[in-house]
Every structure is written in structure tokens, then in C-alpha cells.
Design a protein around this motif. Structure first.
Motif, PDB file in Angstrom:
ATOM      1  N   LEU A 106       8.532 -13.279  32.759  1.00  0.00           N
ATOM      2  CA  LEU A 106       8.523 -14.206  33.879  1.00  0.00           C
ATOM      3  C   LEU A 106       7.925 -13.514  35.106  1.00  0.00           C
ATOM      4  O   LEU A 106       7.699 -12.308  35.100  1.00  0.00           O
ATOM      5  CB  LEU A 106       9.946 -14.661  34.194  1.00  0.00           C
ATOM      6  N   SER A 107       7.715 -14.281  36.164  1.00  0.00           N
ATOM      7  CA  SER A 107       7.185 -13.701  37.399  1.00  0.00           C
ATOM      8  C   SER A 107       8.197 -12.790  38.065  1.00  0.00           C
ATOM      9  O   SER A 107       7.825 -11.896  38.827  1.00  0.00           O
ATOM     10  CB  SER A 107       6.781 -14.818  38.374  1.00  0.00           C
ATOM     11  N   GLY A 108       9.455 -13.013  37.801  1.00  0.00           N
ATOM     12  CA  GLY A 108      10.509 -12.184  38.377  1.00  0.00           C
ATOM     13  C   GLY A 108      11.835 -12.483  37.718  1.00  0.00           C
ATOM     14  O   GLY A 108      11.958 -13.418  36.918  1.00  0.00           O
ATOM     15  N   GLY A 109      12.848 -11.713  38.070  1.00  0.00           N
ATOM     16  CA  GLY A 109      14.145 -11.861  37.433  1.00  0.00           C
ATOM     17  C   GLY A 109      14.996 -12.990  37.959  1.00  0.00           C
ATOM     18  O   GLY A 109      16.072 -13.263  37.420  1.00  0.00           O
ATOM     19  N   GLU A 110      14.522 -13.677  38.995  1.00  0.00           N
ATOM     20  CA  GLU A 110      15.332 -14.739  39.592  1.00  0.00           C
ATOM     21  C   GLU A 110      15.641 -15.866  38.614  1.00  0.00           C
ATOM     22  O   GLU A 110      16.780 -16.352  38.544  1.00  0.00           O
ATOM     23  CB  GLU A 110      14.628 -15.307  40.840  1.00  0.00           C
ATOM     24  N   LEU A 144      14.300 -10.320  46.248  1.00  0.00           N
ATOM     25  CA  LEU A 144      13.335 -10.370  47.352  1.00  0.00           C
ATOM     26  C   LEU A 144      13.125 -11.807  47.820  1.00  0.00           C
ATOM     27  O   LEU A 144      12.476 -12.037  48.832  1.00  0.00           O
ATOM     28  CB  LEU A 144      12.001  -9.779  46.891  1.00  0.00           C
ATOM     29  N   TYR A 145      13.696 -12.764  47.088  1.00  0.00           N
ATOM     30  CA  TYR A 145      13.538 -14.177  47.417  1.00  0.00           C
ATOM     31  C   TYR A 145      14.908 -14.866  47.459  1.00  0.00           C
ATOM     32  O   TYR A 145      15.235 -15.695  46.604  1.00  0.00           O
ATOM     33  CB  TYR A 145      12.628 -14.860  46.404  1.00  0.00           C
ATOM     34  N   PRO A 146      15.730 -14.531  48.446  1.00  0.00           N
ATOM     35  CA  PRO A 146      17.085 -15.096  48.526  1.00  0.00           C
ATOM     36  C   PRO A 146      17.105 -16.608  48.645  1.00  0.00           C
ATOM     37  O   PRO A 146      18.107 -17.240  48.292  1.00  0.00           O
ATOM     38  CB  PRO A 146      17.667 -14.424  49.778  1.00  0.00           C
ATOM     39  N   PHE A 190       7.284  -7.461  40.108  1.00  0.00           N
ATOM     40  CA  PHE A 190       6.105  -6.609  39.908  1.00  0.00           C
ATOM     41  C   PHE A 190       6.093  -6.024  38.491  1.00  0.00           C
ATOM     42  O   PHE A 190       6.342  -6.751  37.532  1.00  0.00           O
ATOM     43  CB  PHE A 190       6.045  -5.509  40.987  1.00  0.00           C
ATOM     44  N   GLU A 191       5.899  -4.705  38.359  1.00  0.00           N
ATOM     45  CA  GLU A 191       5.869  -4.073  37.037  1.00  0.00           C
ATOM     46  C   GLU A 191       7.244  -3.604  36.584  1.00  0.00           C
ATOM     47  O   GLU A 191       7.384  -3.000  35.525  1.00  0.00           O
ATOM     48  CB  GLU A 191       4.900  -2.877  37.048  1.00  0.00           C
ATOM     49  N   ALA A 207      32.865  -5.578  39.714  1.00  0.00           N
ATOM     50  CA  ALA A 207      31.991  -6.466  38.948  1.00  0.00           C
ATOM     51  C   ALA A 207      30.902  -5.670  38.240  1.00  0.00           C
ATOM     52  O   ALA A 207      30.385  -4.688  38.788  1.00  0.00           O
ATOM     53  CB  ALA A 207      31.353  -7.498  39.874  1.00  0.00           C
ATOM     54  N   PRO A 208      30.529  -6.054  37.026  1.00  0.00           N
ATOM     55  CA  PRO A 208      29.426  -5.375  36.345  1.00  0.00           C
ATOM     56  C   PRO A 208      28.113  -5.617  37.070  1.00  0.00           C
ATOM     57  O   PRO A 208      27.926  -6.645  37.727  1.00  0.00           O
ATOM     58  CB  PRO A 208      29.425  -6.025  34.957  1.00  0.00           C
ATOM     59  N   ILE A 209      27.200  -4.661  36.949  1.00  0.00           N
ATOM     60  CA  ILE A 209      25.884  -4.785  37.574  1.00  0.00           C
ATOM     61  C   ILE A 209      24.849  -4.947  36.469  1.00  0.00           C
ATOM     62  O   ILE A 209      24.734  -4.097  35.586  1.00  0.00           O
ATOM     63  CB  ILE A 209      25.545  -3.549  38.423  1.00  0.00           C
ATOM     64  N   LEU A 210      24.106  -6.038  36.514  1.00  0.00           N
ATOM     65  CA  LEU A 210      23.100  -6.333  35.506  1.00  0.00           C
ATOM     66  C   LEU A 210      21.729  -6.390  36.162  1.00  0.00           C
ATOM     67  O   LEU A 210      21.588  -6.902  37.282  1.00  0.00           O
ATOM     68  CB  LEU A 210      23.379  -7.672  34.823  1.00  0.00           C
ATOM     69  N   ALA A 211      20.720  -5.870  35.476  1.00  0.00           N
ATOM     70  CA  ALA A 211      19.339  -5.962  35.937  1.00  0.00           C
ATOM     71  C   ALA A 211      18.570  -6.848  34.964  1.00  0.00           C
ATOM     72  O   ALA A 211      18.577  -6.601  33.754  1.00  0.00           O
ATOM     73  CB  ALA A 211      18.694  -4.582  36.016  1.00  0.00           C
ATOM     74  N   MET A 212      17.922  -7.874  35.486  1.00  0.00           N
ATOM     75  CA  MET A 212      17.146  -8.770  34.638  1.00  0.00           C
ATOM     76  C   MET A 212      15.770  -8.142  34.394  1.00  0.00           C
ATOM     77  O   MET A 212      14.976  -7.957  35.322  1.00  0.00           O
ATOM     78  CB  MET A 212      16.992 -10.138  35.305  1.00  0.00           C
ATOM     79  N   THR A 213      15.512  -7.811  33.139  1.00  0.00           N
ATOM     80  CA  THR A 213      14.249  -7.166  32.773  1.00  0.00           C
ATOM     81  C   THR A 213      13.930  -7.442  31.309  1.00  0.00           C
ATOM     82  O   THR A 213      14.845  -7.431  30.465  1.00  0.00           O
ATOM     83  CB  THR A 213      14.321  -5.648  33.010  1.00  0.00           C
ATOM     84  N   PRO A 214      12.659  -7.679  30.964  1.00  0.00           N
ATOM     85  CA  PRO A 214      12.307  -7.896  29.558  1.00  0.00           C
ATOM     86  C   PRO A 214      12.543  -6.670  28.688  1.00  0.00           C
ATOM     87  O   PRO A 214      12.518  -6.765  27.461  1.00  0.00           O
ATOM     88  CB  PRO A 214      10.819  -8.279  29.618  1.00  0.00           C
ATOM     89  N   ARG A 215      12.807  -5.518  29.293  1.00  0.00           N
ATOM     90  CA  ARG A 215      13.113  -4.298  28.542  1.00  0.00           C
ATOM     91  C   ARG A 215      14.599  -4.200  28.217  1.00  0.00           C
ATOM     92  O   ARG A 215      15.043  -3.250  27.581  1.00  0.00           O
ATOM     93  CB  ARG A 215      12.677  -3.060  29.331  1.00  0.00           C
TER      94      ARG A 215
END
Length: 247
Positions: free
Chosen positions: A139-143, A10-12, A116-117, A83-91
Motif C-alpha cells: 500500500l502507499s502507507g500503513g494507515e 504522518l497523516y493524522p 516511503f521505503e 499496550a502492544p506496539i505494532l508496525a504496519m509493514t509488508p515485511r
């Protein structure tokens, strides 16, 4: 082949950020890697370009919608399907040097930055997405996590660090922390570089470095030491081992 990173964020404007300087920045200028951002808001369907909604079952914060995020992921797949797809998340599963080497050896990576959540869990049920964490904190976000992951990958790309062996003898490459490093001046504030490092005896130096790496790992990272002690005698990250018999 250029390693291409696609970032769903959301913040390119946060990219390439610090990766536009130093080793990574020079590598980008030389065409060794490329960065492309995709804003999920481009796939929103309402006039406010909403990408989130309230949590099902109640609670604080907002949740990234599965339909909007999936549309962005599908768009990324059309541009870079291998390419693999990764999601940055504390979970997610903790990122390791071994996984970094695997990613760096491929054509690139697509990274989804959480906010967000977090994400509607149905996104992961419906798409082949690897959930990744860079540590046990939020963190505030995954960036920022995406920047960390990319920096770890970019430095391993061919030609980025210069000598091909530059990344082989580091923390985590052999299951332990790296040994202590020293440089000139030989004496500083009454502290002297260990005698063995000034001896010129490479066999003794190698033995000292191995011993210190193991001692520091055992004291500072007992979890890492347990895995190293119980694991096979090889580089867990896949780094090329040196052939001692040919030296």
C-alpha cells in the motif's frame, strides 16, 4: 475500561476516518474505544521537520529514520505503557483472527504506520515492536492497514456487536471459512434456498454448515485447509465454543 488506539502517522487527518461511522463510530461515541494520533514530525529536530532520509547503500525512495520514530514510540509508551506496539509493514507477520482477539482483549494498541521505503531496521532492534502485515501486497502507507486492524479489533469489544456470540461463528474463528448464508426471498431468479436450511432440523443444518465450510475452505483456501486439517479440534482464535450438550 476504554480500548485506546494510538496511531503514529504522518497523516493524522486519516483517523478515525471510516471508523467514525457504523459500528465503530457508535462504539466510539459510547466510549467503548478511543483514538489518539501522534505525528512523528513533532519529534523532528531540523527546521523542515524531516522524518526520513536516503537509503544506506543507495537505491530509490526514502527511509523513515530510527531516531525520529523511536522518539515518537517512546512518547507513546509514556502515554500507554501496557499496550502492544505494532508496525504496519509488508515485511511483517500476517495478521490473524487469533492475534486480533488477543489485542482486543487488552487495554489498547499503539500502531506505527510505515511510509516511503519503510523503517530503518534499527528501530526494531532497539524497541519491542511487533511487525504486522495485512496481506501480500503493498500500500502507499500503513494507515489503511491500521484501519483494517482496528476495525477487526473494535467489532470484538464487549457490547459493540450486541450479542456476545456474534463474532464466534465466522470465517477463521474455527480454522475454516464461514458457510454460505441465505435470506428471503426463498426463490430468486430461479434459485432456491437449500432445502436443509428450510427444514427446521437444527442438527441437519449444523451438519450442512460444517460440511460446506470445510468444502469451501478446501477449494478456496487450500493453505487454510491444511492448517485446519492438521491442527487441534478447537477455535484457533480463542472464540468461545458452544456447549452442544447444553443446547
Amino acid at each position: 475500561m476504554t480500548f485506546t488506539a494510538q496511531i503514529l502517522t504522518l497523516y493524522p487527518e486519516m483517523f478515525p476516518g471510516p471508523l467514525g461511522t457504523s459500528l465503530a463510530g457508535r462504539a466510539m461515541e459510547e466510549g467503548k474505544w478511543a483514538c489518539d494520533t501522534i505525528n512523528p514530525r513533532e519529534f523532528a529536530t531540523d527546521k523542515h521537520r524531516s522524518v526520513d532520509d536516503t537509503p544506506a547503500g543507495g537505491g530509490a525512495g526514502m527511509v523513515l529514520r530510527a531516531d525520529i520514530m523511536a522518539a515518537a514510540v517512546d512518547h507513546a509508551l509514556e502515554k500507554q505503557e501496557n499496550a502492544p506496539i505494532l508496525a504496519m509493514t509488508p515485511r511483517g507477520k500476517p495478521l490473524t483472527q487469533a492475534r486480533v482477539r488477543e489485542i482486543a482483549s487488552g487495554p489498547g494498541v499503539t500502531i506505527i504506520c510505515g511510509r516511503f521505503e519503510g523503517f530503518d531496521e534499527r528501530l526494531f532492534d532497539a524497541r519491542d515492536i511487533e511487525q504486522v502485515s495485512i496481506g501480500d501486497y503493498v500500500l502507499s502507507g500503513g494507515e489503511m492497514g491500521a484501519l483494517v486492524l482496528l476495525d477487526a479489533c473494535i467489532r470484538l469489544l464487549p457490547g459493540v456487536m450486541g450479542a456476545s456470540s456474534s463474532g464466534d461463528d465466522e470465517s477463521f474463528e474455527h480454522g475454516t471459512l464461514e458457510y454460505p448464508q441465505y435470506t428471503r426471498p426463498q426463490k430468486w431468479e430461479g434459485r432456491i434456498i437449500p432445502e436443509v436450511l428450510r427444514s427446521g432440523d437444527h442438527a441437519k443444518i449444523d451438519a450442512w454448515r460444517k460440511q460446506r465450510a470445510e468444502e469451501d475452505t478446501r477449494l478456496r483456501r487450500p493453505d487454510l485447509w491444511e492448517r485446519h486439517r492438521d491442527g487441534p479440534d478447537q477455535s484457533p482464535s480463542g472464540a468461545q465454543e458452544k456447549d452442544k450438550d447444553k443446547e
